[in-house]
Design a protein around this motif. Structure first.
Motif, PDB file in Angstrom:
ATOM      1  N   ALA A  22       5.814  -0.007   1.961  1.00 29.13           N
ATOM      2  CA  ALA A  22       6.602  -0.484   2.409  1.00 29.13           C
ATOM      3  C   ALA A  22       6.893  -1.955   1.072  1.00 29.13           C
ATOM      4  CB  ALA A  22       6.139  -1.816   3.386  1.00 29.13           C
ATOM      5  N   ASP A  34       3.612  -9.033  12.634  1.00 31.25           N
ATOM      6  CA  ASP A  34       4.257  -8.530  13.712  1.00 31.25           C
ATOM      7  C   ASP A  34       4.007 -10.637  13.883  1.00 31.25           C
ATOM      8  OD1 ASP A  34       6.169  -7.108  13.535  1.00 31.25           O
ATOM      9  OD2 ASP A  34       5.198  -6.652  16.163  1.00 31.25           O
ATOM     10  N   THR A  56       6.890  -0.302  13.504  1.00 35.20           N
ATOM     11  CA  THR A  56       7.519  -0.415  12.602  1.00 35.20           C
ATOM     12  C   THR A  56       7.538  -2.194  13.171  1.00 35.20           C
ATOM     13  OG1 THR A  56       9.618   1.224  12.352  1.00 35.20           O
ATOM     14  CG2 THR A  56       9.521  -1.064  10.656  1.00 35.20           C
ATOM     15  N   VAL A  57       6.631  -2.640  12.096  1.00 33.13           N
ATOM     16  CA  VAL A  57       5.634  -4.114  12.473  1.00 33.13           C
ATOM     17  C   VAL A  57       6.161  -4.882  11.141  1.00 33.13           C
ATOM     18  CG1 VAL A  57       4.385  -3.652  13.003  1.00 33.13           C
ATOM     19  CG2 VAL A  57       3.381  -3.717  10.625  1.00 33.13           C
ATOM     20  N   GLU A  58       6.455  -6.291  10.994  1.00 32.12           N
ATOM     21  CA  GLU A  58       6.780  -7.372   9.708  1.00 32.12           C
ATOM     22  C   GLU A  58       6.065  -7.685   9.454  1.00 32.12           C
ATOM     23  OE1 GLU A  58      10.670 -10.139   9.383  1.00 32.12           O
ATOM     24  OE2 GLU A  58       8.926 -10.946  10.060  1.00 32.12           O
ATOM     25  N   THR A  71       9.230  -4.695   5.998  1.00 32.32           N
ATOM     26  CA  THR A  71       8.848  -3.921   7.062  1.00 32.32           C
ATOM     27  C   THR A  71       8.070  -2.672   6.284  1.00 32.32           C
ATOM     28  OG1 THR A  71      10.462  -5.133   7.645  1.00 32.32           O
ATOM     29  CG2 THR A  71       9.694  -2.764   8.923  1.00 32.32           C
ATOM     30  N   THR A  73       5.972   0.787   8.687  1.00 28.49           N
ATOM     31  CA  THR A  73       6.024   1.837   9.098  1.00 28.49           C
ATOM     32  C   THR A  73       4.779   1.857   9.318  1.00 28.49           C
ATOM     33  OG1 THR A  73       8.352   2.109   9.369  1.00 28.49           O
ATOM     34  CG2 THR A  73       6.387   3.715  10.449  1.00 28.49           C
TER      35      THR A  73
END
Length: 82
Positions: A22, A34, A56-58, A71, A73
């Protein structure tokens, strides 16, 4: 981190992890995952555990006083090396 700013400081980014992929760097402060505020290291770990590996998260971070969204993973958190 700025005065009164919660968050989890990244001590080190381990090669081959989602954090490295990321573009996270040592010294970045994770302030949300997230959209959920991160108040500290334990909070960050709990939120990561609440997601499935491979999700996948922000991630909202502070770097040099600037907010950035990246972003990531999520990988499998493991205590083992090797």
């Amino acid at each position: 981190a700025t005065e009164g700013q919660a968050g989890a400081v990244i001590d080190e980014v381990i090669e081959g992890t989602g954090a490295q992929d990321a573009g996270l760097e040592s010294g970045d402060v994770v302030i949300a995952l997230d959209g959920v505020p991160v108040l500290g290291g334990g909070d960050l770990q709990a939120q990561v555990r609440a997601h499935q590996p491979g999700e996948t998260v922000e991630v909202l971070i502070l770097r040099d006083g600037e907010e950035m969204a990246v972003t990531a993973t999520l990988g499998v958190l493991t205590e083992e090396v090797g």
